[in-house]
Structures are given as structure tokens and as C-alpha cells.
Motif scaffolding. Structure first.
Motif, PDB file in Angstrom:
ATOM      1  N   ARG A  58      43.099  50.627 -23.383  1.00 54.50           N
ATOM      2  CA  ARG A  58      43.894  51.793 -23.762  1.00 54.50           C
ATOM      3  C   ARG A  58      44.637  52.389 -22.571  1.00 54.50           C
ATOM      4  O   ARG A  58      45.646  53.069 -22.760  1.00 54.50           O
ATOM      5  CB  ARG A  58      42.998  52.868 -24.395  1.00 54.50           C
ATOM      6  N   ARG A 259      51.602  50.005 -24.192  1.00 58.35           N
ATOM      7  CA  ARG A 259      50.905  49.678 -25.439  1.00 58.35           C
ATOM      8  C   ARG A 259      50.069  48.412 -25.250  1.00 58.35           C
ATOM      9  O   ARG A 259      50.581  47.403 -24.780  1.00 58.35           O
ATOM     10  CB  ARG A 259      51.914  49.449 -26.559  1.00 58.35           C
ATOM     11  N   GLU A 327      38.440  49.428 -26.170  1.00 57.34           N
ATOM     12  CA  GLU A 327      39.028  49.167 -27.488  1.00 57.34           C
ATOM     13  C   GLU A 327      38.382  50.004 -28.580  1.00 57.34           C
ATOM     14  O   GLU A 327      39.013  50.324 -29.591  1.00 57.34           O
ATOM     15  CB  GLU A 327      38.920  47.669 -27.832  1.00 57.34           C
ATOM     16  N   THR A 426      40.929  56.239 -33.040  1.00 56.41           N
ATOM     17  CA  THR A 426      42.381  56.375 -33.060  1.00 56.41           C
ATOM     18  C   THR A 426      43.045  55.031 -32.776  1.00 56.41           C
ATOM     19  O   THR A 426      42.469  54.169 -32.108  1.00 56.41           O
ATOM     20  CB  THR A 426      42.844  57.400 -32.009  1.00 56.41           C
ATOM     21  N   ASP A 427      44.248  54.874 -33.275  1.00 58.79           N
ATOM     22  CA  ASP A 427      44.990  53.632 -33.104  1.00 58.79           C
ATOM     23  C   ASP A 427      45.369  53.473 -31.634  1.00 58.79           C
ATOM     24  O   ASP A 427      46.148  54.277 -31.104  1.00 58.79           O
ATOM     25  CB  ASP A 427      46.253  53.654 -33.970  1.00 58.79           C
ATOM     26  N   THR A 430      49.322  53.180 -30.864  1.00 59.26           N
ATOM     27  CA  THR A 430      50.246  54.307 -31.044  1.00 59.26           C
ATOM     28  C   THR A 430      49.672  55.637 -30.582  1.00 59.26           C
ATOM     29  O   THR A 430      50.345  56.666 -30.732  1.00 59.26           O
ATOM     30  CB  THR A 430      50.642  54.424 -32.525  1.00 59.26           C
ATOM     31  N   GLU A 431      48.459  55.657 -30.024  1.00 59.82           N
ATOM     32  CA  GLU A 431      47.826  56.936 -29.712  1.00 59.82           C
ATOM     33  C   GLU A 431      48.589  57.734 -28.653  1.00 59.82           C
ATOM     34  O   GLU A 431      48.490  58.967 -28.636  1.00 59.82           O
ATOM     35  CB  GLU A 431      46.386  56.707 -29.248  1.00 59.82           C
TER      36      GLU A 431
END
Length: 665
Positions: A58, A259, A327, A426-427, A430-431
Motif C-alpha cells: 500500500r 497504485r 495487503e 479498504t481498496d 483506490t484508497e
């Protein structure tokens, strides 16, 4: 020498040669360096001078490796880079050990998910300390590890003299201040959208309202000569505002991290799943070793015994860090569920964190009471005692052995059970994306712009009228002012806590009695209601009792809100650890909880506190909930009562603490 002695010596040499070959073969099969974190990392650097962990997708996806390799070449000296989780080891000692294992001179740099934390030069001349100082002072906390490494390489390439001057200049310029943040948060984007909407309608409308009024003030009557001029200016303003706003508010992300790709998000899961397919105990090679050979052998033996026992089955132990940047967003249950999907085998999945020392257990498909393992596991196993907190290995070997004892004695069920679906994380793709500028609060801004234009016009008219009257009478006086008391959720009075607790408890009781089907499959509403009533000795009227403390009222509010959320199907286990009254947490973040120093804690936080931690980390401590101690003084809520120290650990832990204090099993 006799024949007999000769034969004896030959036999001795043969035996020694065989033993030597045996030990050599064993050493080749399991080299000593395989047991060392430093040896593992040295082997990775032997393959390529940059190693990026797969545990931070992330923040620092592994696919960023080529970017770090490109920057490493700009230092002008051999440079070896490790990107690891922040608590993966003692930085200087780890770099020294890796250098000793690798046996190559150069600059060794250790970066974590946010900064360049340590660097050392071995056998080369490089101003590594000055380079780290420049990074510390010149870059904000949210610059990201790649940007910090770029600045580090730039300073190293400039030479020792320039590096020392630049470091001293940075100290003098910034001192205790931090540079302005490079990125904004979602709440900042909402403010930008709202402001853009307000300006888009407010400014043109105000022009249309003020122009005729000013004309009348100047005593001009009749129609203006150029009637089209004012509407044209208003229209031009309406067209210009979006263009200026788009150029000024051009940010698209709230973080420096790119991303992550699918391979970044699956890399660690695939690695751990592959390891568990070969061995039921997987110890992360990037982290400090917390299980020695004897502990591993005993753990393997107990796992095999449990597998063969009646009602038992496979046990998979993953000794892997759980981090907000991984992740699974640091969610052990989500991590265990993903491993179960990857491995495709039912069993008890144990997640042991070698960095923080926590142990979580999740049953997938065995005839065991899943809820009992999830909630009622002894705290000495899940979090450890004072000895575990002080030990470098968190006594994980001893606690895992105790866990196996619990599993051996765990009650069996008639049919297989599972822990259920974990809370969604959370994604990760796209977070960090910011909402569009012309979305979210843009439409409310348009409406408020209309009201603001009318209010501004009315204010202008009022000011002009008052000014004329004052000047006419030549007796200016102060305008009347009024203020209302403001209730701050950071320092709530007892009246606010009592009324909120009363309303929340009444609502949970009503919802619980009216629910159908939910409470039969989900124990969380009942557990939350029971714990809240335990705090009040079973009498809701005690909320109004002056002897009921503020800490008790806060605990009742947290429990009842969590129970209502579970009944509504939006249940959560973690609330904001900065202020539990903010509601459910959305992520974990390193936050500054004190005005002194830069010490940070990894806490679960709500969206607003996360945004504050990103946009204004030095101000976050002002959002911490404080409670009255009865003598007029206020203290942070965790210091007000020992009960509330369980709040950052989750609603489940708070329920356990309430039961323990009430001596209820």
C-alpha cells in the motif's frame, strides 16, 4: 606398525571422512545463514543491490524496485538498499550485520514505509549522517521513501563539504518545525470542492446584486448605458472560477505511494501460502527471528499431535508482521482468510506478529468453537504479559506452546465451524485517490454560494445603513454581540455524556428487542448490551447517578454504538483510538499523540483523524478525548480509568475487560 594398528587407523580415517561428509552435506542443505535475518537479506542483495519487501504494497509496492535501483546509481558509490517495515530490526545493527554477511563495501541504506531511517558507509567515504539530516529537515513526513532516497542520493553525490553545509542550513531553517505537507487528505478535497461551488455561484451572483445597489448609492437613476456589462462580467467570473480552481487544486492523490499492482498485493500471500504448504510453521525471513530451533521442533510436534487428535486437524502458524501498509491493512482476520483461500486447506490459522507480539487464532472448517477461539483466548496468549512486552522475541515460542495447550483442550462441536467473513478492508488500489473536485461537496457549495451571496449582500446593505446612521448622529457606539456556549466532543461535559449514553442504551435495547434473526447468528449485539448493563449493575437508571464516572459513560456509549451497528449489519470492532466518540475506525496510522517530541503511536483512527494525521500531524493531539477526573482537571481518556485502556484494542477486548472486572465468565 602392526597390521592390526594399521587397519584400525584406516577405519578411523574412513569414519572421520564419512562424518565430515555428512556434516558438510547437512550444512549445505541448511546453511547457518538461513537462520539469520541479516543472512537472508544479504543473499537478496547479492542478487540485486536493491531489495524491496513485499510487505508494504500500500505504501511501497515491490514493483518500485527499478525506481530505487535507478536512484541508487546516482550516489556515485556502491549503494545497497533495503526497504523493510519500520520495526523490522535495529537499523544500525542490521545494516552492519548485512554488510558482514555480504562482504561488499559501500553505502547501505535502510528505508521503511515512510522515511530513510538509517544509513551507514562501509569502506567508502560518504556523508551519510549529513544526508539523513537533510532528509529529516527538508522533507515533510508524507514525502514518501522514494523521494527521501532521491534527496539522500543527491546529497551523497554532492560530496562531504556541501553535505555538511546543507545539513547545518536545514537545521537552522526548520529547527523544530516541519516543512509543509506535500499531499492533502480527502477532507481537504471536500473543502476545496465546497469552496469552488461557493465561489462559482456566490461571486457572479454578488456582482449582479451589488452593481445596481452601488449605482443607486451613487445617485444614478435610469438605465445604465451598457446594460450588458454587468452580466458579462458575472458570466466571465462564472467561467473563470472553475478554470482557476482546477489549476489551483490539481492534486489527485493523498499519498506519495503509487497504485499497487495485483502482483504486489498477492506477493506476500503467495510467499506465505507456499511456505505453509511445505511446513505448518512459516517464520518471516525478513523479520527478526523469534523462534529458536528447539521451540520450532516442539511446536511442530504439538501441531502433529493436534492434527491426529480426535476433532483436531491441521494448524498453520504464520509468524508474519501485520502492518497498515500490507495487503490486508494489518487486519489479522483478513490475512488469515486470504491465506485459507490461497492454501485451500481447512484448519486453525494462527497469525503471530514478530514485531508487535500479538497472536490471533481463526478456525476455518474444523469442529471447534470459532467464537471461543476468537474472543475468549487468554490475554496472556493474545497480547502477552509484562515479561513478553520486555522480551525481544515477545516470548512467542512460549505463548504459542500455551496456545497449543488451549487447542488441545478446546471444546469440539458437532460439525465444522468457521470464523465467518472478516471485516472488509479498504481498496488498496483506490484508497489514496482524492475525490473529484466537482463532486462530493461541490453541489452543497453551489447552494451555499447562493446563500452566501445573499448574506454578503445583506451584510453590505446593513453595514452601509448602520454607517450612515452613525455618521449622521455622530454617536458611534459598539455593536451588540452575543455568544453561545460551545460543546466540544474533545472535552465533553458530564451532561453530554449522560444524555448520549441514555439515548444510545435506550436505542440499542429497543433495536435488540425488535430484531429478528440477527441475534441468533451474531453474538455481538447481545454481548455489547450485556457488557453495557454490567457497567451499570443492570440498572439503566444509574446513568443519571452522580457517582457514575465519565469513563463508565464513555464505555457505555462505545459498547451500545457497536451493538447497534452490528444489528444494522454494519458492525465494527475498532473505534477511533484518538477519540472513541468519533465512531468506527477506518484504518491504522502512525499518529503523534503529544505536543512534545515526534513520538508516534500506531493507532486505529477514524477518517477525520487520519486526515488530520496526514495533513496536520502536529495538531492531532488536540483531538484526543479528555475526561474530567472529578476535581476539575481533565486527563486523556486512557488515563481516566484502566477500563478505557482496552478501547484501542477493540470492542471485543473492552467486553472482555468489563466481564473480568465484574467477575463474569
Amino acid at each position: 606398525m602392526g597390521v592390526r594398528q594399521f587397519v584400525l587407523r584406516v577405519r578411523t580415517l574412513i569414519v572421520l571422512s564419512a562424518l565430515t561428509a555428512l556434516f558438510a552435506g547437512f550444512a549445505a542443505a541448511t546453511p547457518a545463514r538461513a537462520d539469520s535475518q541479516a543472512a537472508y537479506l544479504a543473499d537478496r542483495l547479492r542478487e540485486t543491490p536493491v531489495y524491496v519487501s513485499d510487505q508494504l504494497p500500500r505504501e511501497v509496492p515491490k514493483s518500485m524496485t527499478p525506481d530505487f535501483e535507478r536512484v541508487a546509481k546516482d550516489t556515485g558509490v556502491p549503494t545497497y538498499v533495503l526497504v523493510l517495515p519500520g520495526l523490522a530490526g535495529d537499523g544500525e545493527a542490521l545494516l552492519s550485520a548485512v554488510h558482514d554477511r555480504l562482504g561488499r563495501d559501500g553505502v547501505y541504506v535502510l528505508l521503511d514505509e515512510s522515511t530513510a531511517s538509517h544509513a551507514a558507509a562501509f569502506g567508502v567515504s560518504a556523508p551519510v549522517d549529513d544526508a539523513l539530516t537533510v532528509c529529516l529537515y527538508e522533507l515533510p513526513y508524507d514525502a514518501g521513501p522514494l523521494r527521501e532516497f532521491e534527496l539522500f542520493a543527491e546529497v551523497i553525490a554532492g560530496g562531504a563539504g556541501k553535505a555538511a553545509d546543507r545539513a547545518e542550513a536545514a537545521r537552522e531553517k526548520y529547527g523544530d518545525d516541519e516543512p509543509e505537507e506535500m499531499y492533502i487528505g480527502p477532507s481537504d478535497r471536500e473543502n476545496q470542492s465546497f469552496l469552488t461551488g461557493m465561489l462559482l455561484t456566490g461571486v457572479p451572483l454578488l456582482i449582479l446584486l451589488l452593481a445596481p445597489y452601488v449605482r443607486r448609492l451613487r445617485g444614478r437613476k435610469g438605465r445604465p448605458r451598457h446594460r450588458w456589462l454587468v452580466p458579462a462580467v458575472a458570466l466571465a467570473t462564472a467561467l473563470t472560477v472553475p478554470l482557476i480552481a482546477t489549476a489551483a487544486f490539481d492534486q489527485t492523490t493523498s499519498s506519495a505511494s503509487p497504485r499497487p499492482r495485483a502482483m504486489d498485493l498477492n506477493a506476500r500471500l503467495d510467499r506465505v501460502a507456499q511456505g505453509l504448504a511445505e511446513d505448518p510453521v512459516y517464520a518471516d525471513p525478513e523479520s527478526p527471528r523469534v523462534l529458536d530451533a528447539a521451540q520450532l521442533a516442539r511446536l511442530h510436534g504439538r501441531i502433529e499431535k493436534f492434527r491426529k487428535s480426535e476433532g483436531g486437524g491441521p494448524v498453520y502458524v504464520s509468524v508474519v508482521p501485520q502492518l497498515p501498509a500490507d495487503e490486508s491493512e494489518g487486519d489479522e482476520e483478513a490475512f488469515a482468510s486470504a491465506l485459507h483461500d490461497k492454501l485451500g486447506e481447512d484448519g486453525v490459522y494462527v497469525v503471530a506478529d514478530p514485531l508487535y507480539g500479538s497472536i490471533e487464532v481463526f478456525n476455518h472448517g474444523l469442529r471447534l468453537d470459532s467464537l471461543d477461539l476468537l474472543i475468549d483466548l487468554p490475554e496472556s496468549i493474545t497480547y502477552g504479559d509484562d515479561r513478553a512486552e520486555k522480551a525481544d522475541d515477545h516470548l512467542l515460542g512460549e505463548r504459542l506452546d500455551a496456545l497449543m495447550t488451549v487447542l488441545d483442550k478446546a471444546p469440539r462441536t458437532d460439525r465444522p465451524e468457521s470464523s465467518g467473513d472478516p471485516y472488509p478492508v479498504t481498496d488498496p488500489v483506490t484508497e489514496d485517490d482524492l475525490p473529484p473536485l466537482f463532486g462530493t461537496e461541490f453541489t452543497p457549495g453551489l447552494f451555499m454560494g447562493t446563500l452566501a451571496a445573499g448574506a454578503a449582500f445583506g451584510l453590505v446593505v446593513a453595514v452601509v445603513a448602520i454607517t450612515r446612521r452613525v455618521l449622521r448622529r455622530l454617536r458611534p457606539g459598539p455593536l451588540p454581540t452575543a455568544s453561545l456556549p460551545e460543546v466540544s466532543p474533545t472535552e465533553p461535559p458530564m451532561t453530554y455524556l449522560r444524555s448520549t449514553a441514555r439515548v444510545e442504551l435506550r436505542a440499542l435495547t429497543g433495536d435488540f428487542e425488535a430484531s429478528t434473526g440477527v441475534t441468533a447468528t451474531d453474538r455481538r449485539p447481545a454481548d455489547s448490551l450485556d457488557a453495557a448493563l454490567l457497567l451499570l449493575d443492570g440498572d439503566a437508571g444509574r446513568i443519571e447517578d452522580s457517582g457514575t464516572s465519565a469513563a463508565t459513560l464513555v464505555a457505555v456509549i462505545v459498547l451500545t454504538r457497536a451493538g447497534r451497528a452490528a444489528l444494522a449489519g454494519t458492525g465494527y470492532n475498532r473505534c477511533c483510538a484518538v477519540n472513541p466518540l468519533h465512531g468506527p475506525a477506518v484504518t491504522r496510522h502512525h499518529v503523534r499523540v503529544s505536543a512534545q517530541g515526534r513520538q508516534r503511536r500506531l493507532l486505529h483512527v477514524c477518517g477525520l483523524c487520519r486526515d488530520t494525521a496526514i495533513a496536520a500531524p502536529a495538531d492531532l493531539h488536540t483531538r484526543i478525548l479528555s475526561l474530567s477526573t472529578g476535581g476539575g482537571a481533565r486527563v486523556p481518556y486512557e488515563e481516566a480509568d484502566e477500563l478505557l485502556t482496552a478501547v484501542p484494542e477493540g470492542v471485543r477486548r473492552l467486553i472482555e475487560r468489563v466481564r473480568e472486572s465484574a467477575s463474569v465468565p
